[in-house]
Design a protein around this motif. Structure first.
Motif, PDB file in Angstrom:
ATOM      1  N   UNK A   2      -3.488 -12.312 -13.122  1.00 56.07           N
ATOM      2  CA  UNK A   2      -3.705 -10.866 -13.224  1.00 56.07           C
ATOM      3  C   UNK A   2      -2.735 -10.139 -12.293  1.00 56.07           C
ATOM      4  N   UNK A   3      -2.070  -9.102 -12.802  1.00 61.10           N
ATOM      5  CA  UNK A   3      -1.040  -8.432 -11.999  1.00 61.10           C
ATOM      6  C   UNK A   3      -1.591  -7.213 -11.261  1.00 61.10           C
ATOM      7  N   UNK A   4      -2.888  -6.939 -11.416  1.00 61.28           N
ATOM      8  CA  UNK A   4      -3.491  -5.805 -10.717  1.00 61.28           C
ATOM      9  C   UNK A   4      -4.539  -6.252  -9.718  1.00 61.28           C
ATOM     10  N   UNK A   5      -4.217  -7.272  -8.937  1.00 62.80           N
ATOM     11  CA  UNK A   5      -5.188  -7.824  -8.003  1.00 62.80           C
ATOM     12  C   UNK A   5      -5.265  -7.060  -6.682  1.00 62.80           C
ATOM     13  N   UNK A   6      -4.241  -6.289  -6.377  1.00 65.13           N
ATOM     14  CA  UNK A   6      -4.268  -5.484  -5.147  1.00 65.13           C
ATOM     15  C   UNK A   6      -3.473  -4.216  -5.393  1.00 65.13           C
ATOM     16  N   UNK A   7      -4.118  -3.067  -5.222  1.00 66.52           N
ATOM     17  CA  UNK A   7      -3.421  -1.788  -5.356  1.00 66.52           C
ATOM     18  C   UNK A   7      -3.696  -0.937  -4.128  1.00 66.52           C
ATOM     19  N   UNK A   8      -2.765  -0.053  -3.850  1.00 65.45           N
ATOM     20  CA  UNK A   8      -2.904   0.921  -2.766  1.00 65.45           C
ATOM     21  C   UNK A   8      -2.987   2.300  -3.416  1.00 65.45           C
ATOM     22  N   UNK A   9      -4.002   3.052  -3.073  1.00 71.36           N
ATOM     23  CA  UNK A   9      -4.217   4.344  -3.726  1.00 71.36           C
ATOM     24  C   UNK A   9      -3.565   5.481  -2.938  1.00 71.36           C
ATOM     25  N   UNK A  10      -3.605   6.655  -3.547  1.00 71.16           N
ATOM     26  CA  UNK A  10      -3.011   7.837  -2.908  1.00 71.16           C
ATOM     27  C   UNK A  10      -3.832   8.334  -1.728  1.00 71.16           C
ATOM     28  N   UNK A  11      -4.967   7.683  -1.450  1.00 74.36           N
ATOM     29  CA  UNK A  11      -5.767   8.037  -0.277  1.00 74.36           C
ATOM     30  C   UNK A  11      -5.368   7.233   0.962  1.00 74.36           C
ATOM     31  N   UNK A  12      -4.468   6.292   0.785  1.00 73.51           N
ATOM     32  CA  UNK A  12      -4.074   5.415   1.898  1.00 73.51           C
ATOM     33  C   UNK A  12      -3.323   6.185   2.973  1.00 73.51           C
ATOM     34  N   UNK A  13      -3.789   6.052   4.206  1.00 75.68           N
ATOM     35  CA  UNK A  13      -3.131   6.710   5.332  1.00 75.68           C
ATOM     36  C   UNK A  13      -1.976   5.866   5.870  1.00 75.68           C
ATOM     37  N   UNK A  14      -2.019   4.544   5.594  1.00 76.31           N
ATOM     38  CA  UNK A  14      -1.025   3.621   6.151  1.00 76.31           C
ATOM     39  C   UNK A  14      -0.532   2.651   5.078  1.00 76.31           C
ATOM     40  N   UNK A  15       0.093   3.155   4.015  1.00 71.63           N
ATOM     41  CA  UNK A  15       0.503   2.252   2.927  1.00 71.63           C
ATOM     42  C   UNK A  15       1.482   1.172   3.374  1.00 71.63           C
ATOM     43  N   UNK A  16       2.377   1.513   4.311  1.00 75.84           N
ATOM     44  CA  UNK A  16       3.338   0.506   4.791  1.00 75.84           C
ATOM     45  C   UNK A  16       2.612  -0.645   5.476  1.00 75.84           C
ATOM     46  N   UNK A  17       1.612  -0.304   6.280  1.00 71.99           N
ATOM     47  CA  UNK A  17       0.848  -1.342   6.985  1.00 71.99           C
ATOM     48  C   UNK A  17       0.093  -2.218   5.996  1.00 71.99           C
ATOM     49  N   UNK A  18      -0.417  -1.613   4.935  1.00 71.58           N
ATOM     50  CA  UNK A  18      -1.196  -2.394   3.979  1.00 71.58           C
ATOM     51  C   UNK A  18      -0.318  -3.275   3.107  1.00 71.58           C
ATOM     52  N   UNK A  19       0.916  -2.876   2.872  1.00 70.20           N
ATOM     53  CA  UNK A  19       1.851  -3.768   2.189  1.00 70.20           C
ATOM     54  C   UNK A  19       2.148  -4.967   3.077  1.00 70.20           C
ATOM     55  N   UNK A  20       2.342  -4.746   4.355  1.00 73.85           N
ATOM     56  CA  UNK A  20       2.538  -5.860   5.275  1.00 73.85           C
ATOM     57  C   UNK A  20       1.277  -6.727   5.335  1.00 73.85           C
ATOM     58  N   UNK A  21       0.117  -6.098   5.307  1.00 75.54           N
ATOM     59  CA  UNK A  21      -1.162  -6.804   5.380  1.00 75.54           C
ATOM     60  C   UNK A  21      -1.313  -7.772   4.211  1.00 75.54           C
ATOM     61  N   UNK A  22      -1.044  -7.319   2.976  1.00 71.28           N
ATOM     62  CA  UNK A  22      -1.219  -8.190   1.807  1.00 71.28           C
ATOM     63  C   UNK A  22      -0.079  -9.184   1.687  1.00 71.28           C
ATOM     64  N   UNK A  23       1.109  -8.841   2.156  1.00 74.90           N
ATOM     65  CA  UNK A  23       2.259  -9.739   2.032  1.00 74.90           C
ATOM     66  C   UNK A  23       2.026 -11.065   2.748  1.00 74.90           C
ATOM     67  N   UNK A  24       1.214 -11.047   3.784  1.00 79.25           N
ATOM     68  CA  UNK A  24       0.893 -12.260   4.548  1.00 79.25           C
ATOM     69  C   UNK A  24       0.389 -13.369   3.628  1.00 79.25           C
ATOM     70  N   UNK A  25      -0.375 -13.008   2.594  1.00 79.14           N
ATOM     71  CA  UNK A  25      -0.996 -14.013   1.738  1.00 79.14           C
ATOM     72  C   UNK A  25      -0.054 -14.562   0.674  1.00 79.14           C
TER      73      UNK A  25
END
Length: 534
Positions: free
Chosen positions: A349-372
């Motif tokens: 599935x290609x929609x297993x993790x999304x970041x919404x327009x409510x995210x205050x720290x999208x860059x941090x969350x991309x780094x957060x998920x990239x770990x896995x």
């Protein structure tokens, strides 16, 4: 410049100065978030931040806000996710309600969003585009995309944007991707038979299993070939009939060898030949007569009796505690070629993790998920914590601890590991790597089966992923495709079982054309051409 244009430009500048056009967060907050971010290494942020997240889980009793995986990752990353979780059974309803109402959080994890969801909510701006963020802040994921172009092609929407992180099954995990049905080696030896390598030899072996008492019981108690659904039989034979030359992710579509365009497999002469062969096996009792209706638990129950000569699916040793089964060879086909085309895309599935327009720290969350998507994160996600959930043996192999494999409270493996980790149940963004994943696909028997078939297996670089469509295309395609797929499935069963004669083949093809097959192919062709351009 007239007065209206002047006012519009000035207003636009004011709005840009007040908030980020991607997330709707004020520019001041965005600058503060970026100052708090570390571009690499851990912690991800210097001062701890909290993020609101929504996720699907397999075990209802799990509390993700008190789960060791997230507690330890919080310490490492300095990011605390406040989880709202739902079980997979109600995921679609709860997820869709949140998105429709606007009451959605900053991130959605393991939420199995469809391609249509990604296109729709991406175009609306609910899900932020990830292209530049991946380029800057996701080195693990970026490396995978560079190494396997099919990944980037498969997750890029028609507008050119990436809106979701996928589940990835490591293309190097051969036991997961490459497999043939299993054949009872002991029965072959008892009847002094060789492993079949042609379609005719397979027929002869199955006939011998049926007629020559291979298990020595003195009874008519064997089933030459069994599985759940006829698909396992048909998929194994596709390569022998020169079908699915681009894999099985788009099951009914491959590349026409003559034109290079997309081809609808179920109307080809080769597919008819395949069904005629399977009909021969079925009508002579060489395939389980219950294969169209048998439930999974009924199949495994029958299997444990040791009555199947050939079995579809995962290793019978793991599934049914049956010894002596090996992978069937890849068969020489109708024109003398040996090719296994039953290989899917490495993309789940290609929609297993999304970041919404409510995210205050999208860059941090991309780094957060990239770990896995890296080795350390994949190991952490699937194995957990050394000395607690796993150990490393002297030869460098990872094994679950005794508490997990032989739980003192009587929990099975999935239940025991779910006390620490989220992964049981199959809903996760990240990459599944052989050395860290402890399912049957990684055991010795599955590795041997894959190695045997690999020289004759379609190269992963030739495999197509599931194609992506525009919202307009999807709206039109859905109606046509559902009708066509249902009709093909029903007709396939009728041809195999003999309820429909092959003399009716032309009527079957004509009916598909009346159902909109030509338009269906036009839409698929457009998606394929976009795929080539990416």
């Amino acid at each position: 410049m007239n007065l209206f244009v002047t006012v519009f430009v000035l207003l636009s500048l004011v709005l840009v100065g007040c908030s980020d056009s991607t997330t709707g967060i004020s520019e001041e907050d965005r600058e503060s978030a970026l100052e708090n971010l570390n571009d690499e290494g851990f912690p991800i942020v210097n001062e701890k931040i909290e993020v609101e997240g929504f996720a699907a889980k397999f075990f209802a009793a799990q509390d993700w806000n008190n789960l060791m995986l997230w507690e330890e990752y919080e310490k490492k990353s300095n990011i605390k996710v406040n989880w709202e979780t739902v079980t997979t059974e109600v995921l679609a309803e709860r997820r869709n309600l949140k998105l429709a109402s606007g009451d959605y959080p900053e991130i959605m994890f393991a939420s199995a969003l469809s391609r249509t969801d990604l296109a729709q909510y991406g175009n609306q701006g609910t899900f932020i585009a990830l292209n530049e963020l991946i380029d800057l802040y996701a080195p693990n994921f970026k490396k995978i995309m560079e190494e396997y172009p099919i990944v980037e092609k498969g997750i890029t929407m028609p507008d050119g944007n990436i809106y979701g992180f996928p589940a990835i099954f490591d293309p190097d995990f051969k036991g997961l991707h490459i497999g043939t049905p299993w054949i009872n080696k002991e029965w072959l030896e008892n009847l002094e038979l060789e492993e079949p390598k042609t379609l005719e030899e397979l027929y002869e072996v199955l006939t011998a299993f049926k007629e020559q008492d291979p298990n020595g019981s003195g009874k008519d108690d064997v089933i030459p070939w069994g599985g759940v659904s006829i698909n396992g039989v048909i998929n194994y034979l596709r390569g022998a009939f020169e079908l699915n030359n681009r894999g099985v992710a788009n099951l009914h579509i491959d590349q026409d060898p003559q034109t290079g365009n997309v081809r609808f497999i179920p109307t080809t002469d080769n597919y008819k030949q395949l069904l005629e062969y399977v009909n021969k096996l079925y009508s002579e009792g060489l395939i389980d007569q219950e294969i169209f209706t048998i439930a999974y638990h009924e199949f495994t129950s029958k299997g444990t009796q040791g009555i199947y000569g050939v079995i579809n699916g995962i290793d019978p040793g793991t599934l049914m505690n049956l010894e002596g089964y090996v992978g069937l060879p890849v068969l020489e086909g109708i024109n003398g070629k040996r090719l296994n085309t039953a290989i899917g895309s490495p993309l789940g599935n290609i929609g297993m993790f999304v970041i919404t327009d409510k995210a205050k720290n999208p860059e941090a969350m991309v780094r957060w998920i990239d770990y896995f998507y890296g080795d350390e994160g994949a190991k952490n996600f699937f194995l957990g914590f050394e000395g607690i959930t796993y150990i490393e043996t002297e030869d460098g192999v990872y094994e679950y601890t005794e508490e997990i494999t032989n739980n003192p409270d009587g929990l099975n493996l999935d239940q025991a590991i779910s006390q620490y980790l989220t992964w049981p149940g199959g809903f996760y963004p990240g990459i599944v790597k052989e050395q860290y994943f402890k399912g049957a696909e990684g055991n010795e028997a599955s590795r041997a089966r894959a190695e045997k078939a690999e020289p004759y297996t379609l190269d992963m670089n030739e495999v197509w992923p599931v194609f992506n469509f525009t919202l307009e295309e999807h709206e039109e395609l859905t109606v046509i495709q559902n009708d066509i797929n249902t009709y093909v499935e029903e007709s396939t069963a009728e041809f195999v079982t003999g309820r429909r004669s092959f003399s009716d083949w032309d009527n079957y093809v004509n009916q598909l054309e009346r159902m909109g097959l030509n338009r269906y192919l036009e839409i698929i062709q457009a998606a394929y051409e976009r795929y080539l351009e990416e």
